[in-house]
Design a protein around this motif. Structure first.
Motif, short mmCIF file in Angstrom:
data_model
loop_
_atom_site.label_atom_id
_atom_site.label_comp_id
_atom_site.label_asym_id
_atom_site.label_seq_id
_atom_site.Cartn_x
_atom_site.Cartn_y
_atom_site.Cartn_z
N LEU A 61 -5.99 -1.12 -7.84
CA LEU A 61 -5.36 -1.79 -6.69
C LEU A 61 -6.22 -2.95 -6.20
O LEU A 61 -5.74 -4.06 -5.95
N ILE A 72 4.84 -5.44 0.65
CA ILE A 72 4.60 -5.56 2.09
C ILE A 72 3.89 -6.89 2.39
O ILE A 72 4.29 -7.64 3.28
N GLY A 120 3.27 12.95 -10.72
CA GLY A 120 2.63 12.14 -9.70
C GLY A 120 3.18 10.72 -9.62
O GLY A 120 3.82 10.23 -10.54
N ILE A 121 2.91 10.07 -8.49
CA ILE A 121 3.32 8.68 -8.33
C ILE A 121 2.39 7.81 -9.16
O ILE A 121 1.18 7.98 -9.14
N TYR A 150 7.28 -4.42 -9.76
CA TYR A 150 6.46 -3.23 -10.03
C TYR A 150 7.05 -2.00 -9.36
O TYR A 150 7.09 -0.93 -9.95
N SER A 169 4.18 -1.54 -4.09
CA SER A 169 4.60 -1.49 -2.68
C SER A 169 3.65 -2.27 -1.78
O SER A 169 4.09 -2.93 -0.84
N LEU A 170 2.36 -2.24 -2.08
CA LEU A 170 1.44 -3.02 -1.24
C LEU A 170 1.72 -4.52 -1.37
O LEU A 170 1.78 -5.25 -0.38
N LEU A 171 1.96 -4.98 -2.60
CA LEU A 171 2.26 -6.41 -2.80
C LEU A 171 3.56 -6.78 -2.10
O LEU A 171 3.68 -7.87 -1.54
N PHE A 190 2.08 2.15 -6.34
CA PHE A 190 1.28 1.85 -5.16
C PHE A 190 1.01 0.34 -5.07
O PHE A 190 1.15 -0.27 -4.01
N ILE A 191 0.63 -0.23 -6.20
CA ILE A 191 0.33 -1.66 -6.20
C ILE A 191 1.58 -2.46 -5.84
O ILE A 191 1.54 -3.37 -5.01
N ILE A 250 0.18 4.65 -10.35
CA ILE A 250 -0.65 3.69 -9.62
C ILE A 250 0.08 2.36 -9.47
O ILE A 250 -0.05 1.66 -8.48
N TRP A 251 0.91 2.02 -10.48
CA TRP A 251 1.59 0.73 -10.43
C TRP A 251 2.60 0.69 -9.29
O TRP A 251 2.90 -0.36 -8.75
N TYR A 286 -3.60 11.46 -1.14
CA TYR A 286 -2.53 11.86 -2.05
C TYR A 286 -3.10 12.52 -3.30
O TYR A 286 -2.51 13.46 -3.86
#
Lengths: 72, 559
Positions: B186, A19, A6-7, A62, A15-17, A12-13, A9-10, B28
């Protein structure tokens, strides 16, 4: 959490930061050329430029270290 | 009335991207939530960091963020006690002393632990009160967020309530606890990055902490707003009207230990840790960050006292005069320093705070309902898949009931005060029952049940007594001048004492369980794996000491 495919969580964090960093830094640079009509207090410090840069750098760090392509 | 903040398209884009992200995470993770272990316990595979951050994030709801910033504006730096003495000792105690029993017993919830230790009646009592309280609290959180969004952004209250809560319902129902936890981590980052600029720029504007203190003294003519302990020698010397014994015994002992060590909303996150050492580390990591939260919550409230050109008032007065209420201090400070872009990030932080609190409530509710009420009372031996689907539906049901509560609170504002009081009815006695259960093997099933019941009823009776005859407060809170806050704390303390006394008395009159039955549940009957070959730097106890040192230093610095 890296034990399965799986991807992380870090990632996800990160990529959001990233953007948010691009958007906020971008607007900060734009507002150097076109200052807003009602600037906030301390606008001369250009918080959006350096805060956007901080978000971007952390976000990229990250995203790369926890990239799903890397097998870690 | 014009809105306080006008959002630019960039701000709206930032908020929308956030919503897209949390929904995507839920989507997901949906395939990885097929078994009960996955859905309700996130597969028990979280690292200490993930469990620790989500543990803290679930607690950082919107009441927590905006409410305590408001309290800091109203009462000054005294509010910091809710983050320091009212949290840190209890969180460390949970990690070092209590977590091994929760974790080794393999329970899925706090009521589940009570069932193993004291039997079915204790479980049902705590499960029903918990499920009931959790959805009520979640509705109150929802209402307070929607109210601020209305005042600050001009968003329709119905729009805020439905959009944000349906988002939470979708991502928790899809991915279960794992999705809730991932999103909480998050949200944790967003809360910090969105809110941290306020204290940084605020300190620049007011000239550091020294300048801040000077401005507050100039504005209010008193330095009691910036001292955490030195004004607590008498009820009359500080803005909160409280004595240090109330802070130390009521808040630091009963209320805080009750909340941090037995409220399933927070404990559930730690139960998802991958091994015992991670489970012990998680509350310690949470505590380290909890100590820092005043920087983004209390400091903005104090800065509001120092730099805002107008005075904030209570909610009723603000409505009557068209001014601003205490509760808006955090968004007001945000608007003061943040232009387009940063503003969107700050509002995202507030929404993220609300969502993490709400997700915590509904995932805990779904677990307790499914395992401790539905499976215990209605359907004992269904398939795992049946319980998972029940958990999904309960998540949605929990959100709908919370929405109902939010509308109820909108009609009858005083419900808010009642629910805060209700919460204190259950939490203090529950702590008495759990702690005796874990540390005293002589405690019997009957003792546990009757202790919990009488503590809860005692608390309700004391509350009703003061309601019926306000002068009774001189007995409950030991002073006729005590305020609500002090009453809550002393009531908590008495109900805890009732619970412990009854548990001990009944236990001595009834037959104890054998050591074999208590294996894995009680101190003295449980093998807790040692940590001989773990380096010092990886030991939970080492980090607990490190956190305590910082805790003492902070209290002395802001004495």
């Amino acid at each position: 959490m890296h034990s399965d495919s799986g991807i992380s969580i870090w990632f996800f964090i990160g990529s959001l930061l990233t953007i948010y960093g691009v958007l906020i830094l971008g607007y900060g640079l734009y507002s150097l050329a076109a200052p807003p009509s009602r600037p906030p207090v301390l606008a001369e410090l250009h918080a959006d430029i350096w805060w956007g840069a901080v978000l971007l750098v952390l976000g990229l760090a990250y995203s790369f270290t926890h990239s799903p392509r890397k097998k870690s | 009335m014009t809105n306080l903040i006008a959002l630019s398209p960039l701000d709206l884009a930032i908020i929308c991207i956030y919503f897209a992200f949390v929904l995507y995470i839920g989507y997901y993770l949906k395939d990885r939530a097929s078994t009960g272990e996955d859905f309700f316990l996130a597969g028990r595979e979280m690292t200490a960091w993930v469990a620790g951050l989500s543990f803290l994030s679930a607690n950082l709801g919107s009441l927590e963020l905006m409410g305590w910033a408001a309290a800091a504006y109203q009462y000054g730096i005294l509010s910091v006690h809710w983050y320091w003495i009212g949290a840190i000792p209890a969180m460390l105690f949970l990690g070092i002393v209590m977590m091994p029993f929760y974790y080794i017993s393999k329970t899925h919830s706090v009521p589940g632990y009570l069932q193993l230790r004291f039997g079915e009646p204790s479980r049902l009592l705590s499960a029903t009160t918990f499920a009931f309280m959790t959805v009520l609290m979640s509705g109150i959180n929802m209402y307070s967020m929607a109210l601020v969004m209305k005042v600050v952004l001009g968003w329709d209250i119905n729009f805020s309530i439905w959009v944000s809560s349906i988002t939470v319902a979708v991502y928790v129902a899809l991915g279960g606890l794992r999705s809730a936890i991932f999103n909480e981590v998050l949200q944790f980052f967003l809360i910090w990055f969105g809110a941290m600029l306020i204290p940084i720029l605020g300190l620049v504007e007011s000239g550091g902490f020294t300048g801040l203190k000077a401005r507050i003294i100039a504005n209010l003519g008193s330095d009691s707003y910036t001292h955490a302990w030195s004004t607590l020698g008498s009820f009359n010397d500080n803005p909160m009207g409280i004595h240090w014994t109330g802070i130390v015994l009521g808040l630091g002992w009963v209320i805080s230990f009750g909340y941090w060590t037995t409220d399933f909303l927070v404990v559930q996150r730690v139960l998802a840790a991958k091994d015992l050492r991670s489970a012990k580390m998680a509350p310690i990591i949470g505590a380290a960050f909890k100590m820092m939260v005043p920087f983004i919550v209390i400091l903005p409230g104090l800065l509001g006292l120092a730099v805002l050109p107008f005075k904030l008032t209570g909610e009723a007065e603000a409505l009557a005069t068209g001014g601003h209420s205490y509760n808006e201090v955090l968004p007001l400070m945000l608007a003061r320093y943040c232009g387009p872009g940063l503003m969107g990030l700050g509002i995202t932080a507030l929404i993220a705070g609300f969502m993490s609190g709400m997700a915590g409530n509904v995932s805990a509710f779904a677990t307790v309902w499914t395992y401790d009420i539905y499976r215990a009372l209605m359907k004992k031996d269904a398939s795992d898949a049946h319980y998972v689907s029940m958990g999904r539906w309960c998540t949605i049901l929990g959100v709908l009931v919370s929405i109902g509560t939010a509308y109820l609170v909108m009609q009858f504002q005083s419900i808010m005060d009642y629910v805060q009081a209700l919460f204190s009815f259950f939490i203090a006695p529950l702590f008495g029952t759990v702690i005796l259960g874990m540390l005293w093997k002589r405690a019997t099933p009957a003792g546990g049940f009757w202790g919990l019941l009488s503590g809860t009823l005692g608390s309700i009776a004391m509350w009703a007594w003061v309601k019926a005859d306000p002068s009774a407060i001189r007995y409950i809170a030991l002073s006729p001048n005590a305020k609500d806050m002090a009453e809550n704390m002393y009531r908590g303390l008495w109900s805890w004492i009732i619970c412990v006394a009854v548990t001990v008395a009944v236990s001595y009159l009834t037959k104890p369980k054998t050591d074999a039955e208590l294996k894995g549940l009680v101190y003295g009957c449980t093998d807790i794996p040692g940590e001989q070959n773990v380096p010092l730097i990886q030991r939970p106890a080492f980090w607990a000491v490190a956190v305590s040192v910082v805790f003492f230093a902070l209290n002395i610095i802001f004495w």
